[in-house]
Design a protein around this motif. Sequence first.
Motif, PDB file in Angstrom:
ATOM      1  N   LYS A 209       0.845  -1.195   0.000  1.00 40.06           N
ATOM      2  CA  LYS A 209       0.000   0.000   0.000  1.00 40.06           C
ATOM      3  C   LYS A 209       0.879   1.243   0.000  1.00 40.06           C
ATOM      4  O   LYS A 209       1.829   1.333   0.773  1.00 40.06           O
ATOM      5  CB  LYS A 209      -0.912   0.012   1.230  1.00 40.06           C
ATOM      6  CG  LYS A 209      -1.971  -1.070   1.193  1.00 40.06           C
ATOM      7  CD  LYS A 209      -2.910  -0.936   2.369  1.00 40.06           C
ATOM      8  CE  LYS A 209      -4.002  -2.009   2.303  1.00 40.06           C
ATOM      9  NZ  LYS A 209      -4.919  -1.912   3.455  1.00 40.06           N
TER      10      LYS A 209
ATOM     11  N   TYR B   1       0.998   5.227   0.635  1.00 41.62           N
ATOM     12  CA  TYR B   1       0.279   6.288   1.334  1.00 41.62           C
ATOM     13  C   TYR B   1       0.630   7.652   0.742  1.00 41.62           C
ATOM     14  O   TYR B   1       1.594   7.788  -0.012  1.00 41.62           O
ATOM     15  CB  TYR B   1       0.592   6.238   2.831  1.00 41.62           C
ATOM     16  CG  TYR B   1      -0.043   5.027   3.484  1.00 41.62           C
ATOM     17  CD1 TYR B   1      -1.360   5.081   3.961  1.00 41.62           C
ATOM     18  CD2 TYR B   1       0.659   3.823   3.604  1.00 41.62           C
ATOM     19  CE1 TYR B   1      -1.953   3.966   4.535  1.00 41.62           C
ATOM     20  CE2 TYR B   1       0.067   2.708   4.179  1.00 41.62           C
ATOM     21  CZ  TYR B   1      -1.239   2.785   4.641  1.00 41.62           C
ATOM     22  OH  TYR B   1      -1.829   1.682   5.199  1.00 41.62           O
ATOM     23  N   ALA B   2      -0.159   8.647   1.120  1.00 40.66           N
ATOM     24  CA  ALA B   2      -0.003  10.000   0.570  1.00 40.66           C
ATOM     25  C   ALA B   2       1.393  10.557   0.834  1.00 40.66           C
ATOM     26  O   ALA B   2       1.909  11.349   0.053  1.00 40.66           O
ATOM     27  CB  ALA B   2      -1.065  10.920   1.149  1.00 40.66           C
TER      28      ALA B   2
ATOM     29  N   ASP C 228      -2.919   2.265  -4.226  1.00 37.18           N
ATOM     30  CA  ASP C 228      -2.980   3.548  -3.539  1.00 37.18           C
ATOM     31  C   ASP C 228      -3.851   3.350  -2.307  1.00 37.18           C
ATOM     32  O   ASP C 228      -4.991   2.895  -2.409  1.00 37.18           O
ATOM     33  CB  ASP C 228      -3.579   4.616  -4.463  1.00 37.18           C
ATOM     34  CG  ASP C 228      -3.583   5.975  -3.814  1.00 37.18           C
ATOM     35  OD1 ASP C 228      -4.483   6.233  -2.974  1.00 37.18           O
ATOM     36  OD2 ASP C 228      -2.697   6.782  -4.145  1.00 37.18           O
TER      37      ASP C 228
ATOM     38  N   LYS D 244      -5.385   5.383  -0.344  1.00 35.11           N
ATOM     39  CA  LYS D 244      -6.572   6.205  -0.215  1.00 35.11           C
ATOM     40  C   LYS D 244      -7.651   5.829  -1.233  1.00 35.11           C
ATOM     41  O   LYS D 244      -8.811   5.603  -0.876  1.00 35.11           O
ATOM     42  CB  LYS D 244      -6.196   7.691  -0.379  1.00 35.11           C
ATOM     43  CG  LYS D 244      -7.341   8.638  -0.125  1.00 35.11           C
ATOM     44  CD  LYS D 244      -6.876  10.076  -0.186  1.00 35.11           C
ATOM     45  CE  LYS D 244      -8.036  11.012   0.093  1.00 35.11           C
ATOM     46  NZ  LYS D 244      -7.631  12.427   0.026  1.00 35.11           N
ATOM     47  N   SER D 245      -7.270   5.738  -2.507  1.00 35.84           N
ATOM     48  CA  SER D 245      -8.276   5.485  -3.551  1.00 35.84           C
ATOM     49  C   SER D 245      -8.503   4.001  -3.834  1.00 35.84           C
ATOM     50  O   SER D 245      -9.521   3.625  -4.410  1.00 35.84           O
ATOM     51  CB  SER D 245      -7.858   6.183  -4.849  1.00 35.84           C
ATOM     52  OG  SER D 245      -6.700   5.554  -5.389  1.00 35.84           O
ATOM     53  N   GLY D 246      -7.542   3.161  -3.461  1.00 36.66           N
ATOM     54  CA  GLY D 246      -7.644   1.727  -3.747  1.00 36.66           C
ATOM     55  C   GLY D 246      -7.255   1.377  -5.178  1.00 36.66           C
ATOM     56  O   GLY D 246      -7.319   0.222  -5.595  1.00 36.66           O
ATOM     57  N   GLU D 247      -6.817   2.366  -5.952  1.00 37.23           N
ATOM     58  CA  GLU D 247      -6.425   2.149  -7.348  1.00 37.23           C
ATOM     59  C   GLU D 247      -5.099   1.390  -7.411  1.00 37.23           C
ATOM     60  O   GLU D 247      -4.182   1.642  -6.618  1.00 37.23           O
ATOM     61  CB  GLU D 247      -6.277   3.513  -8.035  1.00 37.23           C
ATOM     62  CG  GLU D 247      -5.786   3.441  -9.457  1.00 37.23           C
ATOM     63  CD  GLU D 247      -5.453   4.824 -10.028  1.00 37.23           C
ATOM     64  OE1 GLU D 247      -5.043   4.868 -11.197  1.00 37.23           O
ATOM     65  OE2 GLU D 247      -5.601   5.839  -9.303  1.00 37.23           O
ATOM     66  N   GLU D 248      -5.003   0.447  -8.352  1.00 30.31           N
ATOM     67  CA  GLU D 248      -3.742  -0.283  -8.523  1.00 30.31           C
ATOM     68  C   GLU D 248      -2.745   0.617  -9.246  1.00 30.31           C
ATOM     69  O   GLU D 248      -3.037   1.184 -10.301  1.00 30.31           O
ATOM     70  CB  GLU D 248      -3.936  -1.568  -9.330  1.00 30.31           C
ATOM     71  CG  GLU D 248      -2.636  -2.360  -9.398  1.00 30.31           C
ATOM     72  CD  GLU D 248      -2.692  -3.590 -10.280  1.00 30.31           C
ATOM     73  OE1 GLU D 248      -1.622  -4.034 -10.708  1.00 30.31           O
ATOM     74  OE2 GLU D 248      -3.810  -4.086 -10.554  1.00 30.31           O
TER      75      GLU D 248
END
Length: 197
Positions: A11, A13-14, A46, A48-52
């Motif tokens: 994962k 993070y920002a 990502d 936050k967004s869950g995007e791969e």
Amino acid sequence: MAKTNEATIIKKYANRRLYNTGTSTYVTLEDLAEMVKNEEDFVVFDAKSGEEITRSVLTQIIFEQENKGQNLLPISFLRQLIRFYGDSMQNLVPSYLDFSISSLSREQERFRNHLTTAFGSSAFDALEDQVRRNTEIFERSMRMFLPFGTTGEPQRPATEETKAAAPVNELEEMKRQLADMQRKIESIAVPKKGETD
């Protein structure tokens, strides 16, 4: 970390920190590069967004490696790659590159050995050995067409004493056999006296 069938989830993070859910630790791009080298599969999301975002992270690893001075990608290749973006060939490029790199990976051990041999201290010996093997293959091929000597018996392997005279004798023998074959062909092709069509 042992290789597993399932891809490890990473994962991001920002704050750009990467979290390995398999080991429950924060990791760096260098750690991910090591995982790739060890053939450990992972997927990056990502947080936050869950995007791969695996592709962009792998690209970032390449960017970091190139910045360290480990230049693997030639400038001409990078320029051509950029030109393919938005081009009609764009859809073909990924599969072509994937196939090419897979082929290189499969052959890398043989390729390494070849380069070591070619540029190592034994390069001349390897060349002589290859010439010797090629000569043996040629001789075996010739024996397939001429399996019997003049006596009608199988030819025996040459001894050390006969090897010196072999090139001259073999050439004379080949000439003789060619002349015999020519005579046989002529006798078949030309009708004998008294024969009619």
